[in-house]
Design a protein around this motif. Sequence first.
Motif, PDB file in Angstrom:
ATOM      1  N   GLY A  77     -16.387 -27.602 -29.348  1.00 49.41           N
ATOM      2  CA  GLY A  77     -16.519 -28.223 -30.817  1.00 49.41           C
ATOM      3  C   GLY A  77     -15.444 -26.866 -31.917  1.00 49.41           C
ATOM      4  O   GLY A  77     -15.168 -26.254 -30.680  1.00 49.41           O
ATOM      5  N   PRO A  78     -14.761 -26.693 -33.063  1.00 51.18           N
ATOM      6  CA  PRO A  78     -14.303 -26.047 -33.249  1.00 51.18           C
ATOM      7  C   PRO A  78     -14.548 -25.075 -33.690  1.00 51.18           C
ATOM      8  O   PRO A  78     -15.463 -24.029 -33.737  1.00 51.18           O
ATOM      9  CB  PRO A  78     -14.196 -26.647 -34.958  1.00 51.18           C
ATOM     10  CG  PRO A  78     -15.052 -27.909 -34.433  1.00 51.18           C
ATOM     11  CD  PRO A  78     -15.672 -28.459 -33.383  1.00 51.18           C
ATOM     12  N   ASN A  79     -13.735 -22.831 -33.267  1.00 49.51           N
ATOM     13  CA  ASN A  79     -13.884 -22.233 -32.928  1.00 49.51           C
ATOM     14  C   ASN A  79     -14.477 -22.058 -31.678  1.00 49.51           C
ATOM     15  O   ASN A  79     -15.782 -20.804 -32.117  1.00 49.51           O
ATOM     16  CB  ASN A  79     -14.341 -22.204 -34.232  1.00 49.51           C
ATOM     17  CG  ASN A  79     -13.281 -21.936 -35.128  1.00 49.51           C
ATOM     18  OD1 ASN A  79     -12.104 -21.633 -34.926  1.00 49.51           O
ATOM     19  ND2 ASN A  79     -13.294 -22.579 -36.314  1.00 49.51           N
ATOM     20  N   GLU A  80     -15.792 -22.808 -31.057  1.00 51.51           N
ATOM     21  CA  GLU A  80     -16.225 -22.281 -30.071  1.00 51.51           C
ATOM     22  C   GLU A  80     -15.302 -21.389 -29.519  1.00 51.51           C
ATOM     23  O   GLU A  80     -16.640 -20.994 -29.158  1.00 51.51           O
ATOM     24  CB  GLU A  80     -17.180 -23.700 -29.365  1.00 51.51           C
ATOM     25  CG  GLU A  80     -17.682 -23.185 -28.792  1.00 51.51           C
ATOM     26  CD  GLU A  80     -19.084 -23.401 -29.368  1.00 51.51           C
ATOM     27  OE1 GLU A  80     -20.304 -22.842 -28.848  1.00 51.51           O
ATOM     28  OE2 GLU A  80     -19.101 -23.323 -30.122  1.00 51.51           O
ATOM     29  N   VAL A  81     -14.362 -21.554 -28.496  1.00 51.07           N
ATOM     30  CA  VAL A  81     -14.542 -21.001 -27.528  1.00 51.07           C
ATOM     31  C   VAL A  81     -13.359 -19.520 -28.412  1.00 51.07           C
ATOM     32  O   VAL A  81     -14.012 -17.820 -27.587  1.00 51.07           O
ATOM     33  CB  VAL A  81     -13.405 -21.213 -26.784  1.00 51.07           C
ATOM     34  CG1 VAL A  81     -12.855 -20.709 -25.613  1.00 51.07           C
ATOM     35  CG2 VAL A  81     -13.603 -22.702 -25.912  1.00 51.07           C
ATOM     36  N   SER A  82     -12.744 -20.328 -29.718  1.00 49.12           N
ATOM     37  CA  SER A  82     -11.323 -18.767 -29.977  1.00 49.12           C
ATOM     38  C   SER A  82     -12.277 -17.969 -30.985  1.00 49.12           C
ATOM     39  O   SER A  82     -11.727 -16.753 -30.699  1.00 49.12           O
ATOM     40  CB  SER A  82     -10.428 -20.063 -30.640  1.00 49.12           C
ATOM     41  OG  SER A  82     -11.347 -20.268 -32.173  1.00 49.12           O
ATOM     42  N   ASN A  83     -13.940 -17.810 -31.674  1.00 50.46           N
ATOM     43  CA  ASN A  83     -14.103 -17.385 -32.151  1.00 50.46           C
ATOM     44  C   ASN A  83     -14.712 -16.324 -31.823  1.00 50.46           C
ATOM     45  O   ASN A  83     -15.518 -16.363 -29.996  1.00 50.46           O
ATOM     46  CB  ASN A  83     -15.158 -18.420 -33.173  1.00 50.46           C
ATOM     47  CG  ASN A  83     -16.243 -17.041 -33.684  1.00 50.46           C
ATOM     48  OD1 ASN A  83     -17.149 -16.702 -33.173  1.00 50.46           O
ATOM     49  ND2 ASN A  83     -15.982 -16.887 -34.876  1.00 50.46           N
ATOM     50  N   LYS A  84     -14.914 -14.823 -31.887  1.00 47.65           N
ATOM     51  CA  LYS A  84     -15.315 -13.590 -30.950  1.00 47.65           C
ATOM     52  C   LYS A  84     -15.982 -13.275 -32.433  1.00 47.65           C
ATOM     53  O   LYS A  84     -16.389 -13.043 -33.046  1.00 47.65           O
ATOM     54  CB  LYS A  84     -13.731 -12.465 -31.145  1.00 47.65           C
ATOM     55  CG  LYS A  84     -13.049 -13.045 -30.421  1.00 47.65           C
ATOM     56  CD  LYS A  84     -11.518 -11.428 -30.937  1.00 47.65           C
ATOM     57  CE  LYS A  84     -10.181 -11.435 -29.710  1.00 47.65           C
ATOM     58  NZ  LYS A  84      -9.402 -11.278 -30.229  1.00 47.65           N
ATOM     59  N   GLN A  85     -17.235 -12.869 -30.910  1.00 44.08           N
ATOM     60  CA  GLN A  85     -18.632 -12.121 -30.628  1.00 44.08           C
ATOM     61  C   GLN A  85     -19.071 -11.555 -30.051  1.00 44.08           C
ATOM     62  O   GLN A  85     -18.574 -11.075 -29.057  1.00 44.08           O
ATOM     63  CB  GLN A  85     -19.884 -13.459 -31.029  1.00 44.08           C
ATOM     64  CG  GLN A  85     -19.212 -14.564 -31.915  1.00 44.08           C
ATOM     65  CD  GLN A  85     -20.740 -15.189 -32.288  1.00 44.08           C
ATOM     66  OE1 GLN A  85     -21.197 -16.020 -31.400  1.00 44.08           O
ATOM     67  NE2 GLN A  85     -21.202 -15.750 -33.507  1.00 44.08           N
ATOM     68  N   PHE A  86     -19.463 -10.615 -31.091  1.00 43.72           N
ATOM     69  CA  PHE A  86     -19.934  -9.087 -29.895  1.00 43.72           C
ATOM     70  C   PHE A  86     -21.189  -9.649 -28.629  1.00 43.72           C
ATOM     71  O   PHE A  86     -20.731  -9.203 -27.771  1.00 43.72           O
ATOM     72  CB  PHE A  86     -21.267  -7.784 -30.211  1.00 43.72           C
ATOM     73  CG  PHE A  86     -21.115  -6.892 -30.288  1.00 43.72           C
ATOM     74  CD1 PHE A  86     -19.898  -5.465 -30.005  1.00 43.72           C
ATOM     75  CD2 PHE A  86     -22.332  -6.810 -29.569  1.00 43.72           C
ATOM     76  CE1 PHE A  86     -21.037  -5.040 -28.868  1.00 43.72           C
ATOM     77  CE2 PHE A  86     -22.837  -5.938 -28.728  1.00 43.72           C
ATOM     78  CZ  PHE A  86     -22.172  -4.547 -28.767  1.00 43.72           C
ATOM     79  N   ILE A  87     -22.511 -10.742 -28.707  1.00 42.67           N
ATOM     80  CA  ILE A  87     -22.790 -10.567 -27.852  1.00 42.67           C
ATOM     81  C   ILE A  87     -22.027 -11.675 -26.335  1.00 42.67           C
ATOM     82  O   ILE A  87     -22.386 -11.385 -25.657  1.00 42.67           O
ATOM     83  CB  ILE A  87     -23.963 -11.642 -28.265  1.00 42.67           C
ATOM     84  CG1 ILE A  87     -25.338 -11.695 -27.354  1.00 42.67           C
ATOM     85  CG2 ILE A  87     -23.135 -12.958 -28.804  1.00 42.67           C
ATOM     86  CD1 ILE A  87     -25.832 -11.072 -27.093  1.00 42.67           C
ATOM     87  N   ASN A  88     -20.837 -11.954 -26.933  1.00 38.40           N
ATOM     88  CA  ASN A  88     -20.181 -11.834 -25.660  1.00 38.40           C
ATOM     89  C   ASN A  88     -19.750 -11.005 -24.873  1.00 38.40           C
ATOM     90  O   ASN A  88     -19.416 -11.200 -23.629  1.00 38.40           O
ATOM     91  CB  ASN A  88     -18.650 -13.347 -26.481  1.00 38.40           C
ATOM     92  CG  ASN A  88     -19.582 -14.552 -26.863  1.00 38.40           C
ATOM     93  OD1 ASN A  88     -20.581 -15.265 -26.736  1.00 38.40           O
ATOM     94  ND2 ASN A  88     -18.133 -14.405 -28.009  1.00 38.40           N
TER      95      ASN A  88
END
Length: 320
Positions: free
Chosen positions: A183-194
């Motif tokens: 889905g939209p932003n599923e890969v490109s979004n950045k989060q700390f937990i990643n």
Amino acid sequence: MSIFMAVSIFSFIFVLFVSFIPIACQVSSHDHKTLPIESSLEPIARPIKTQIMVEFQVIKAADWEVPLAGLLNLNDPNAKLANLTDRPEPISIYFYLIKHPKFGAFLIDSGIGESFTKGKDHLLVSSIVASQMNFDKLKIYETTKNFLTKNKISLKGIFYTHLHLDHVMGAYEVERSVPFYVGPNEVSNKQFINLFVQGSTNRLLGENPNLIQLDFGKNQYQVSVLDFFGDQSFFVISVPGHTPGSLAFLIPSKEGGHLLLGDTCHTRFGWLQNVIPGSFTADSESNRKSLDGLKFIASSYKPKYIYPGHQERIVSIDLK
């Protein structure tokens, strides 16, 4: 160490790192392509005027057990009214097969790979991640490769409800040319937990996955609908909240239709009592809007079968 103690320790470490290291990364460092699509904010109305019906099958890959506080917001008034408290909750891991008469066979989520049947020394996730995932409670019934092989299925693509680890544990067994739609932003979004899960997600997706992120344009932060094959046989629904690019699916059928919620709603209780997920969800406010959007779609189309992300389907008669 109990799963609750492990989660508490992990939470403490998480807060500590958030306080001092304000950095984040993507859920996967694999390259991905972006596919612009035209979606609609209009609800899916009944009747759907299509002459084409896809075949649909549910496959239970495994049974599992996780904390209820992750699956449900226990502070919700309906959860409190039911006297729900945190406890180990039985869940299942599913993947789904659709067969389009023209475009071929696709999966929704990727099940579980064979390495997970071989014990902790063969896991494709890091030791830190494994310590949080309660793998000793995982009882596997079907692996992805075995299912595809014995049924002689040539995959044309996989749609992911999202890229949390329990939804990609069979991806590495799939042929590398097969498109993985997210889905939209599923890969490109950045989060700390990643920072903690990216390496494990990379290994589970496999080497050089054909990763395609759907771009819903200006609709990407709202519940919106895509008629993927253009014939009203399979609708992809953007439901941001649980993760930035979470997806749900509506599949018309002669027997009344199927609505797959993904992890916008993990449980039967969550759907029946309108309670969003708990600590497992990234953005509670967006998750609330997306669950409300799915409720609206369900009231408009009235599918016979509704599938929470990790528990048995709800038949329309259960709603009466």
